[in-house]
Every structure is written in C-alpha cells, then in structure tokens.
Motif scaffolding. Structure first.
Motif, PDB file in Angstrom:
ATOM      1  N   LEU A  29       1.487   6.950  -6.873  1.00 18.93           N
ATOM      2  CA  LEU A  29       0.286   7.979  -7.013  1.00 18.93           C
ATOM      3  C   LEU A  29       0.849   9.579  -6.597  1.00 18.93           C
ATOM      4  N   LYS A  30       1.574   9.537  -5.561  1.00 20.44           N
ATOM      5  CA  LYS A  30       1.987  10.859  -5.316  1.00 20.44           C
ATOM      6  C   LYS A  30       3.030  11.304  -6.418  1.00 20.44           C
ATOM      7  N   ARG A  31       3.864  10.448  -6.765  1.00 20.41           N
ATOM      8  CA  ARG A  31       4.927  10.852  -7.810  1.00 20.41           C
ATOM      9  C   ARG A  31       4.258  11.198  -9.165  1.00 20.41           C
ATOM     10  N   LYS A  32       3.067  10.344  -9.438  1.00 15.55           N
ATOM     11  CA  LYS A  32       2.363  10.766 -10.751  1.00 15.55           C
ATOM     12  C   LYS A  32       1.521  11.955 -10.603  1.00 15.55           C
ATOM     13  N   GLU A  33       1.055  12.314  -9.406  1.00 18.23           N
ATOM     14  CA  GLU A  33       0.432  13.775  -9.037  1.00 18.23           C
ATOM     15  C   GLU A  33       1.243  14.509  -9.478  1.00 18.23           C
ATOM     16  N   GLN A  34       2.347  14.510  -8.748  1.00 17.19           N
ATOM     17  CA  GLN A  34       3.503  15.734  -8.753  1.00 17.19           C
ATOM     18  C   GLN A  34       3.879  15.822 -10.553  1.00 17.19           C
ATOM     19  N   ARG A  35       4.216  14.800 -11.151  1.00 16.72           N
ATOM     20  CA  ARG A  35       4.548  15.033 -12.491  1.00 16.72           C
ATOM     21  C   ARG A  35       3.457  15.518 -13.385  1.00 16.72           C
ATOM     22  N   LEU A  57       0.899  -1.066   0.074  1.00 12.05           N
ATOM     23  CA  LEU A  57       0.088  -0.107   0.052  1.00 12.05           C
ATOM     24  C   LEU A  57       0.918   1.261   0.135  1.00 12.05           C
ATOM     25  N   ASP A  58       1.968   1.186   0.819  1.00 13.27           N
ATOM     26  CA  ASP A  58       2.985   2.409   0.692  1.00 13.27           C
ATOM     27  C   ASP A  58       3.514   2.631  -0.435  1.00 13.27           C
ATOM     28  N   ARG A  59       3.765   1.675  -1.264  1.00 11.84           N
ATOM     29  CA  ARG A  59       4.494   1.517  -2.758  1.00 11.84           C
ATOM     30  C   ARG A  59       3.471   2.356  -3.700  1.00 11.84           C
ATOM     31  N   ILE A  60       2.254   1.847  -3.516  1.00 12.60           N
ATOM     32  CA  ILE A  60       1.121   2.172  -4.349  1.00 12.60           C
ATOM     33  C   ILE A  60       0.892   3.916  -4.020  1.00 12.60           C
TER      34      ILE A  60
END
Length: 121
Positions: free
Chosen positions: A108-114, A101-104
């Motif tokens: 998602l945070k990295r994708k949101e920042q990109r 869950l932490d990995r997911i």
C-alpha cells in the motif's frame, strides 16, 4: 495443529498463573530443593508451600521424592514442554499473520508513493 490434552494444558496454565509457583519453578530450574527450603526462600509456611508444590505436581511441572522426613522437589519437563509447544504453535501462526500484514502495508505504501508522483506531474 498438534493435538494437546486440554486438561493437562489447563492444569499447567493454572499452575503458572501464580507468581509464587512461577518462582518455585525458577528456583527448581537452578537446583532441586526441599519443601522446607522453598518455604524459607519464599517466606511461607510449610503448609502453604506444600499446597503450591501440590498444584505444580498435579500439573506435571514438578516431581517430588520423599526420603525419610524430607520431600525433595525437582522440576518436571513434560507438561512444560507441552505448554511451550502449544504457545509456539500460536506464535508461529501470529508471526505468519503479522508478516502478511507487513507485506500488505508495504504494498500500500508503494502504491501510495506511485500515485502521489503521478498527481504532482
């Protein structure tokens, strides 16, 4: 997963569900004690303490030995080891699930920042 005896686990967890019995195990972890000493320590009648010790003994968490008129109690590790192993197996399973869950969430945070940087441009 490791196979466990359901009846033994049930008895262990039932015995551990009572605060007085957990206290008795804690006390016996420090030193062996007679039922009389335990009754005094927990401000109980001998009959009440005998019942608690009986539940612990049936679960395999405590063993007793009678010498003369004194019944000495000592901690028994077999059933407690089995209960701890059962708990550990579930702890490992949940740790793995939370790690995933932490990995997911991080992904998602990295994708949101990109995505956020692309929209501002």
């Amino acid at each position: 997963m490791v196979q466990y005896s359901p009846a033994r686990l049930d008895a262990s967890f039932a015995a551990l569900s009572d605060a007085t019995r957990r206290g008795v195990l804690e006390q016996l972890g420090r030193e062996d004690a007679s039922i009389t000493q335990l009754a005094e320590r927990f401000h109980m009648t001998l009959t009440g303490m005998k019942k608690h010790v009986g539940v612990l003994e049936q679960a395999g968490l405590v063993s007793t030995e009678k010498v003369g008129r004194v019944r000495t109690c000592r901690i028994g590790h077999g059933a407690l080891d089995e209960a701890a192993a059962w708990i550990e197996a579930y702890r490992q399973m949940w740790d793995a699930r939370f790690s995933e869950l932490d990995r997911i969430v991080q992904e998602l945070k990295r994708k949101e920042q990109r995505d956020g940087r692309r929209k501002k441009s």
